[in-house]
Design a protein around this motif. Structure first.
Motif, short mmCIF file in Angstrom:
data_model
loop_
_atom_site.label_atom_id
_atom_site.label_comp_id
_atom_site.label_asym_id
_atom_site.label_seq_id
_atom_site.Cartn_x
_atom_site.Cartn_y
_atom_site.Cartn_z
N HIS A 1 0.88 -1.17 0.00
CA HIS A 1 0.00 0.00 0.00
C HIS A 1 0.92 1.22 0.00
O HIS A 1 1.68 1.42 0.96
CB HIS A 1 -0.88 0.02 1.24
CG HIS A 1 -1.83 -1.14 1.32
ND1 HIS A 1 -3.19 -0.98 1.29
CD2 HIS A 1 -1.61 -2.47 1.42
CE1 HIS A 1 -3.77 -2.15 1.39
NE2 HIS A 1 -2.83 -3.08 1.46
N ILE A 2 0.84 2.02 -1.04
CA ILE A 2 1.75 3.15 -1.22
C ILE A 2 0.96 4.44 -1.17
O ILE A 2 0.01 4.62 -1.94
CB ILE A 2 2.51 3.00 -2.55
CG1 ILE A 2 3.26 1.65 -2.58
CG2 ILE A 2 3.45 4.18 -2.77
CD1 ILE A 2 3.75 1.23 -3.95
N ASP A 3 1.36 5.33 -0.27
CA ASP A 3 0.67 6.60 -0.10
C ASP A 3 1.24 7.64 -1.07
O ASP A 3 2.46 7.84 -1.13
CB ASP A 3 0.83 7.10 1.34
CG ASP A 3 0.08 8.39 1.57
OD1 ASP A 3 -1.14 8.42 1.32
OD2 ASP A 3 0.71 9.38 1.99
N ILE A 4 0.32 8.29 -1.79
CA ILE A 4 0.68 9.34 -2.73
C ILE A 4 -0.01 10.62 -2.26
O ILE A 4 -1.24 10.67 -2.20
CB ILE A 4 0.20 9.00 -4.16
CG1 ILE A 4 0.66 7.60 -4.59
CG2 ILE A 4 0.63 10.08 -5.15
CD1 ILE A 4 2.15 7.39 -4.65
N PRO A 5 0.73 11.67 -1.94
CA PRO A 5 0.08 12.91 -1.52
C PRO A 5 -0.81 13.49 -2.62
O PRO A 5 -0.43 13.45 -3.80
CB PRO A 5 1.25 13.85 -1.22
CG PRO A 5 2.46 13.00 -1.15
CD PRO A 5 2.18 11.77 -1.94
N THR A 6 -1.94 14.01 -2.26
CA THR A 6 -2.84 14.60 -3.25
C THR A 6 -2.27 15.88 -3.85
O THR A 6 -2.74 16.33 -4.89
CB THR A 6 -4.22 14.89 -2.63
OG1 THR A 6 -4.03 15.72 -1.49
CG2 THR A 6 -4.92 13.60 -2.24
N SER A 7 -1.25 16.42 -3.23
CA SER A 7 -0.67 17.68 -3.70
C SER A 7 0.28 17.52 -4.88
O SER A 7 0.63 18.51 -5.52
CB SER A 7 0.08 18.35 -2.55
OG SER A 7 1.13 17.52 -2.11
N ILE A 8 0.70 16.30 -5.19
CA ILE A 8 1.68 16.15 -6.28
C ILE A 8 1.01 16.23 -7.65
O ILE A 8 -0.16 15.88 -7.83
CB ILE A 8 2.52 14.86 -6.16
CG1 ILE A 8 1.68 13.63 -6.49
CG2 ILE A 8 3.20 14.74 -4.83
CD1 ILE A 8 2.51 12.40 -6.79
N ASN A 9 1.78 16.68 -8.61
CA ASN A 9 1.34 16.74 -9.99
C ASN A 9 1.47 15.34 -10.59
O ASN A 9 2.54 14.72 -10.50
CB ASN A 9 2.20 17.74 -10.76
CG ASN A 9 1.84 17.82 -12.22
OD1 ASN A 9 0.68 17.69 -12.58
ND2 ASN A 9 2.84 18.03 -13.05
N ILE A 10 0.40 14.85 -11.19
CA ILE A 10 0.42 13.53 -11.83
C ILE A 10 0.18 13.71 -13.32
O ILE A 10 -0.88 14.21 -13.73
CB ILE A 10 -0.64 12.58 -11.23
CG1 ILE A 10 -0.39 12.37 -9.73
CG2 ILE A 10 -0.65 11.25 -11.97
CD1 ILE A 10 -1.46 11.55 -9.03
N ALA A 11 1.16 13.36 -14.13
CA ALA A 11 0.99 13.39 -15.58
C ALA A 11 -0.04 12.33 -15.96
O ALA A 11 -0.15 11.30 -15.29
CB ALA A 11 2.32 13.13 -16.27
N THR A 12 -0.78 12.55 -17.02
CA THR A 12 -1.82 11.60 -17.43
C THR A 12 -1.73 11.34 -18.92
O THR A 12 -1.58 12.27 -19.72
CB THR A 12 -3.22 12.15 -17.11
OG1 THR A 12 -3.30 12.39 -15.70
CG2 THR A 12 -4.31 11.17 -17.51
N ILE A 13 -1.82 10.07 -19.27
CA ILE A 13 -1.96 9.68 -20.67
C ILE A 13 -3.33 9.02 -20.79
O ILE A 13 -3.57 7.95 -20.24
CB ILE A 13 -0.85 8.71 -21.12
CG1 ILE A 13 0.51 9.43 -21.06
CG2 ILE A 13 -1.14 8.19 -22.51
CD1 ILE A 13 1.67 8.60 -21.51
N ALA A 14 -4.23 9.68 -21.48
CA ALA A 14 -5.59 9.18 -21.65
C ALA A 14 -5.63 8.19 -22.82
O ALA A 14 -4.96 8.38 -23.84
CB ALA A 14 -6.55 10.33 -21.92
N SER A 15 -6.41 7.12 -22.67
CA SER A 15 -6.47 6.08 -23.71
C SER A 15 -6.97 6.64 -25.04
O SER A 15 -6.54 6.19 -26.10
CB SER A 15 -7.33 4.90 -23.26
OG SER A 15 -8.61 5.32 -22.91
#
Length: 151
Positions: A62-76
């Motif tokens: 279980h890995i915690d990711i802060p909601t504050s980080i920028n997440i790049a997205t590749i949409a299908s």
């Protein structure tokens, strides 16, 4: 946000990456593949073993990711029609490799090749914010259902 990684027990005590190439990265690019759910983790792993229950003892990280980080997205819908096929690895590897090398974000959200409406997440362990932001918060036993065949 919590993401999950299903792995052999001997690798479940820390967040390390092998640098082995895969769908979204080239060799010597150190990323951790995770999923938005434990069930998607299991399905992804079964796909890599042709539906055969993997041998060994497994754990769910279980890995915690802060909601504050920028997440790049590749949409299908931005990907070529057959992006999920093995023949398209050069396309997806280039997209992931470009993201990795740019270092603009710690994480990238990508569609699952098995269930494109669900998401996997790639974590760049070489990103400068990795050690500060990403935390392994819990490790649990994972048991494969006996109805999955073994080799």
């Amino acid at each position: 946000m919590t993401v999950y990684r299903l792995t052999h027990a001997e690798y479940a005590d820390n967040l390390k990456a092998s640098g082995v190439s895969n769908r979204w990265n080239r060799a010597e690019q150190y990323v951790i593949y995770t999923s938005g759910s434990i069930s998607l983790c299991a399905l992804e792993l079964l796909a890599h073993t042709n539906g055969i229950r993997p041998k060994g003892t497994f754990k769910v990280m279980h890995i915690d990711i802060p909601t504050s980080i920028n997440i790049a997205t590749i949409a299908s819908e931005k990907l070529p029609l057959n992006w999920h096929l093995l023949a398209s690895y050069p396309i997806t590897q280039k997209l992931g490799s470009d993201w990795y090398e740019e270092m603009n974000s710690l994480m990238m959200k990508i569609p699952s090749a098995i269930i494109p409406s669900e998401s996997n997440y790639i974590v760049n362990v070489k990103h400068p914010a990795f050690n500060e932001k990403i935390r392994l918060v819990k490790v649990e036993d994972f048991f494969w259902d006996h109805r999955f065949p073994t080799d």
